[in-house]
Design a protein around this motif. Structure first.
Motif, PDB file in Angstrom:
ATOM      1  N   HIS A  95       0.822  -1.221   0.000  1.00 17.08           N
ATOM      2  CA  HIS A  95       0.000   0.000   0.000  1.00 17.08           C
ATOM      3  C   HIS A  95       0.853   1.266   0.000  1.00 17.08           C
ATOM      4  O   HIS A  95       0.397   2.324  -0.431  1.00 17.08           O
ATOM      5  CB  HIS A  95      -0.929   0.002   1.212  1.00 17.08           C
ATOM      6  N   LEU A  96       2.094   1.152   0.475  1.00 17.53           N
ATOM      7  CA  LEU A  96       2.970   2.319   0.481  1.00 17.53           C
ATOM      8  C   LEU A  96       3.356   2.753  -0.934  1.00 17.53           C
ATOM      9  O   LEU A  96       3.653   3.937  -1.168  1.00 17.53           O
ATOM     10  CB  LEU A  96       4.236   2.020   1.291  1.00 17.53           C
ATOM     11  N   VAL A  97       3.371   1.805  -1.874  1.00 22.71           N
ATOM     12  CA  VAL A  97       3.913   2.123  -3.201  1.00 22.71           C
ATOM     13  C   VAL A  97       2.898   1.953  -4.324  1.00 22.71           C
ATOM     14  O   VAL A  97       3.177   2.363  -5.459  1.00 22.71           O
ATOM     15  CB  VAL A  97       5.143   1.223  -3.497  1.00 22.71           C
ATOM     16  N   HIS A  98       1.725   1.352  -4.044  1.00 23.26           N
ATOM     17  CA  HIS A  98       0.756   1.107  -5.112  1.00 23.26           C
ATOM     18  C   HIS A  98      -0.558   1.831  -4.810  1.00 23.26           C
ATOM     19  O   HIS A  98      -1.134   1.675  -3.732  1.00 23.26           O
ATOM     20  CB  HIS A  98       0.503  -0.389  -5.247  1.00 23.26           C
ATOM     21  N   ARG A 139      -9.106   3.119  -3.113  1.00 20.74           N
ATOM     22  CA  ARG A 139      -9.239   3.389  -1.682  1.00 20.74           C
ATOM     23  C   ARG A 139      -7.910   3.737  -1.012  1.00 20.74           C
ATOM     24  O   ARG A 139      -7.914   4.136   0.167  1.00 20.74           O
ATOM     25  CB  ARG A 139      -9.843   2.180  -0.980  1.00 20.74           C
ATOM     26  N   ASN A 140      -6.813   3.552  -1.728  1.00 19.14           N
ATOM     27  CA  ASN A 140      -5.511   3.753  -1.096  1.00 19.14           C
ATOM     28  C   ASN A 140      -4.612   4.630  -1.963  1.00 19.14           C
ATOM     29  O   ASN A 140      -4.154   4.196  -3.023  1.00 19.14           O
ATOM     30  CB  ASN A 140      -4.831   2.393  -0.863  1.00 19.14           C
TER      31      ASN A 140
END
Length: 442
Positions: free
Chosen positions: A58-61, A65-66
């Motif tokens: 989730h930090l890079v993609h 929603r993210n």
């Protein structure tokens, strides 16, 4: 028992962008390593591995929603999700390993060299089925790989070596293979397929077992003896490949002369050739040992536990360095387990130094190192005597181990030689069996 086997299929030389794909994948891994190193304190708080992986992704993609914190998607646009997740997993493992080593270094008082995080990541991608790898239904020796051509990710037809594919069809037809991993060896690219199979090892009681005791040597590659628990010898075989060893020793002689004249800087290719010859020799020896054991329906293959530490010296230094005893035992274990045969090891002390008939130490011949003379004047093959002692030590250990302490001590009192396992020989096994039969008859 699960056995994992793998086989690398060579990719034929074609105009396909393998290098570009490998380069962008490794660039993505390097990018992710720097990102996760900077936020490791945040990721280290998540103990569950799956949750940590999800948080790292989730930090890079970016998704609906993210919103991602780092611009990975901008730097590597249209990267397939499976490649991205494989790169995330590899980067997480590298950073986690580095942090663990760093903690150990600090705990030890910073005595040794400080560990560092490798900037160049030599990761190899995995081509998952259906999304990155597809079989070619029209051609037997071909497949489709999703590769990066410098602009976009596209499907490319890849041809594979016919002999490699024939081997897979012959030995692994009907078995499900895992996702192939890209490999590079000797400037060639391979797809390594992995197969998992369930095997059941035999559970034959010790009193009914037939074993194959193996003495690995330098002059004779291997000496095998088929033995029963009462000491009966059912078969013997000398395994030797003199032409292969002669070829390897000639190559080693050329290397020695070349290093003496030109130094050791330009000799890497010659050493690589010698190691390939040595590896092939080890494969042949292991195959012959397992074939002989299975041919005689052996339940266990018994080896010596060979541990050679320290600096080697003497005339046979180069021979000992090229002696692939661990590799042969490992290959024998893999092949034997597939046939349901167990592997066991015994202490190697004095197996070749003591005569199998219990007469004491042997005297090796100076001219022919394979032969020896016993204390009673008997002439015998030293390696064959050692194989008798190896099988005897296995049976002595397996017979005495399950006995109650009182019964074991009574047998050891009648046959004192079995107390010290490092000096047991074949004659001690015969004495032990005779004493057990007398006690049973009484």
């Amino acid at each position: 028992m699960k056995i994992i086997s793998s086989y690398g299929v060579e990719l034929r030389k074609q105009n396909i962008p393998i290098r570009q794909t490998l380069e962008i994948y490794r660039s993505a891994v390097r990018y992710l390593v720097k990102v996760y190193e900077s936020v490791w304190e945040e990721l280290a708080k998540i103990e569950n591995s799956k949750k940590r992986f999800n948080a790292a992704e989730h930090l890079v993609h970016t998704t609906k929603r993210n919103p991602a914190r780092f611009d990975f998607d901008f730097c590597f646009p249209k990267m397939p999700s499976y490649f991205r997740r494989a790169a995330v997993q590899h980067a997480l493992g590298s950073v986690s390993s580095y942090q663990t080593r760093l903690e150990h270094w600090k705990a030890e008082g910073q005595k040794k060299g400080k560990p560092y995080l490798e900037s160049k990541q030599y990761a190899m991608p995995v081509f998952y089925h259906d999304v990155m790898y597809r079989k070619n239904t029209e051609e037997k020796d071909a497949a489709f790989l999703k590769l990066y051509d410098g602009r976009d990710w596209k499907w490319f037809a890849v041809r594979m070596k016919h002999t490699d594919m024939e081997y897979l069809r012959k030995h692994w037809s009907g078995e499900k293979a895992s996702a192939p991993i890209l490999e590079k060896k000797h400037h060639k690219y391979f797809l390594r397929f992995t197969y998992t199979e369930e095997v059941s090892l035999n559970k034959t009681p010790v009193k009914e077992q037939t074993i194959c005791s193996v003495d690995l040597g330098i002059n004779t590659d291997a000496v095998c003896t088929i033995m029963r628990p009462d000491g009966t010898i059912l078969g013997r075989k000398f395994i030797n490949f003199p032409s292969d060893k002669d070829r390897m020793y000639r190559v080693l002689g050329r290397i020695r002369r070349f290093q003496r004249e030109h130094g050791s800087r330009q000799v890497q290719g010659r050493w690589a050739y010698a190691k390939r010859l040595n590896t092939e020799l080890g494969k042949k020896i292991a195959r012959e040992i397992v074939f002989y054991a299975s041919e005689n329906r052996a339940d266990v293959i018994v080896f010596e536990y060979l541990e050679m530490k320290g600096k080697l010296s003497g005339k046979k230094k180069q021979k000992l360095q090229m002696w692939r005893k661990r590799d042969i035992q490992k290959r024998c274990g893999q092949q034997a387990h597939r046939k349901g045969i167990r592997i066991s090891r015994i202490c190697a002390w004095n197996t070749s130094r003591l005569a199998f008939d219990g007469s004491g130490k042997i005297d090796r011949d100076i001219q022919d190192h394979r032969l020896c003379t016993f204390q009673n004047g008997k002439r015998y093959n030293c390696d064959l005597s050692a194989s008798y002692n190896i099988g005897a030590r296995y049976f002595i250990r397996e017979i005495l181990k399950p006995l109650p302490a009182t019964e074991r001590s009574l047998l050891e009192a009648k046959v004192p030689a079995v107390k010290r396992r490092t000096s047991c020989v074949y004659a001690d096994l015969r004495d032990l069996i005779s004493e057990m039969e007398l006690r049973k008859a009484a």
